[in-house]
Design a protein around this motif. Structure first.
Motif, mmCIF file in Angstrom:
data_model
loop_
_atom_site.group_PDB
_atom_site.id
_atom_site.type_symbol
_atom_site.label_atom_id
_atom_site.label_comp_id
_atom_site.label_asym_id
_atom_site.label_seq_id
_atom_site.Cartn_x
_atom_site.Cartn_y
_atom_site.Cartn_z
ATOM 1 N N ALA A 21 49.819 44.758 42.593
ATOM 2 C CA ALA A 21 50.346 43.578 41.894
ATOM 3 C C ALA A 21 50.434 42.368 42.825
ATOM 4 C CB ALA A 21 51.719 43.898 41.298
ATOM 5 N N HIS A 22 50.847 42.599 44.066
ATOM 6 C CA HIS A 22 50.936 41.488 45.023
ATOM 7 C C HIS A 22 49.553 40.901 45.318
ATOM 8 C CE1 HIS A 22 55.142 41.792 45.569
ATOM 9 N NE2 HIS A 22 55.167 42.735 46.495
ATOM 10 N N VAL A 80 41.728 47.637 40.793
ATOM 11 C CA VAL A 80 40.754 46.828 40.065
ATOM 12 C C VAL A 80 41.236 45.381 40.008
ATOM 13 C CG1 VAL A 80 39.551 46.511 37.867
ATOM 14 C CG2 VAL A 80 40.064 48.834 38.692
ATOM 15 N N PRO A 81 40.525 44.479 40.681
ATOM 16 C CA PRO A 81 40.900 43.057 40.612
ATOM 17 C C PRO A 81 40.569 42.493 39.239
ATOM 18 C CG PRO A 81 38.859 43.331 41.855
ATOM 19 C CD PRO A 81 39.343 44.706 41.519
ATOM 20 N N ASP A 82 41.367 41.519 38.818
ATOM 21 C CA ASP A 82 41.137 40.887 37.515
ATOM 22 C C ASP A 82 41.107 39.380 37.689
ATOM 23 O OD1 ASP A 82 40.954 40.081 34.891
ATOM 24 O OD2 ASP A 82 42.683 41.242 34.194
ATOM 25 N N GLY A 83 39.901 38.824 37.728
ATOM 26 C CA GLY A 83 39.722 37.380 37.882
ATOM 27 C C GLY A 83 39.236 36.714 36.619
ATOM 28 N N ARG A 84 39.400 37.410 35.481
ATOM 29 C CA ARG A 84 38.958 36.810 34.217
ATOM 30 C C ARG A 84 39.748 35.540 33.923
ATOM 31 N NH1 ARG A 84 40.231 41.015 30.062
ATOM 32 N NH2 ARG A 84 41.989 41.248 31.477
ATOM 33 N N THR A 85 39.093 34.606 33.249
ATOM 34 C CA THR A 85 39.728 33.314 32.981
ATOM 35 C C THR A 85 41.044 33.469 32.235
ATOM 36 O OG1 THR A 85 38.359 33.049 31.010
ATOM 37 C CG2 THR A 85 37.595 31.971 33.014
#
Length: 161
Positions: A21-22, A80-85
């Motif tokens: 989360a961080h 899992v990174p989440d860089g979705r707009t």
């Protein structure tokens, strides 16, 4: 009370939910800074335009490179990174960037504020990250150092002696 620890075995290391989360929070701030930096780059206007226009590209490059490093660190830690707009838009700690054309002076102030907000995110999670994974905390040190340098250089555009 002991700090959460990462799961370790010979094949891989897994981040705790807190570490994930961080790092996700830092990733979102960096992605948003990158996008806001481009918005500023495209719409800055006035005396000093060209210098600031080029400086903003440097900031965007720094934010983009660090966001990639954080995302790849998340993957290395089996997260899992989440860089979705939609994720960035709904979870960012950064203030929204103004629309339309923005003067050089106002652009400097707005961007320096957003850089400071991004640094604040990295500083806010640092101690927890360091307690669990000092290697990842080293990445935060680099992010903070690079962004503070960018803030100093950009803010100098509005500094008169």
């Amino acid at each position: 009370m002991t700090a959460p620890t990462m799961k370790r075995n010979t094949a891989r290391v897994e981040a705790s939910d807190k570490l994930r989360a961080h790092l996700q929070r830092v990733l979102v701030a960096l992605v948003d800074l990158h996008v806001q930096g481009k918005q500023a780059h495209w719409n800055v206007t006035g005396r000093g335009f060209r210098d600031l226009h080029l400086q903003l590209d440097e900031l965007v490059d720094v934010a983009r490179e660090h966001s990639d490093t954080v995302a790849e660190r998340l993957r290395a830690l089996q997260a899992v990174p989440d860089g979705r707009t939609e994720t960035v838009a709904t979870t960012t700690d950064l203030s929204p960037y103004p629309g339309g054309l923005v003067s050089v002076g106002d652009t400097v102030d707005a961007i320096v504020e957003r850089v400071a907000q991004t640094v604040e995110v990295a500083r806010a999670v640092h101690d927890d990250v360091d307690a669990e994974d000092p290697t990842t905390a080293d990445l935060l040190h680099e992010i903070i150092t690079d962004l503070e340098k960018q803030a100093w250089m950009i803010s100098s555009e509005n500094t008169e002696v």
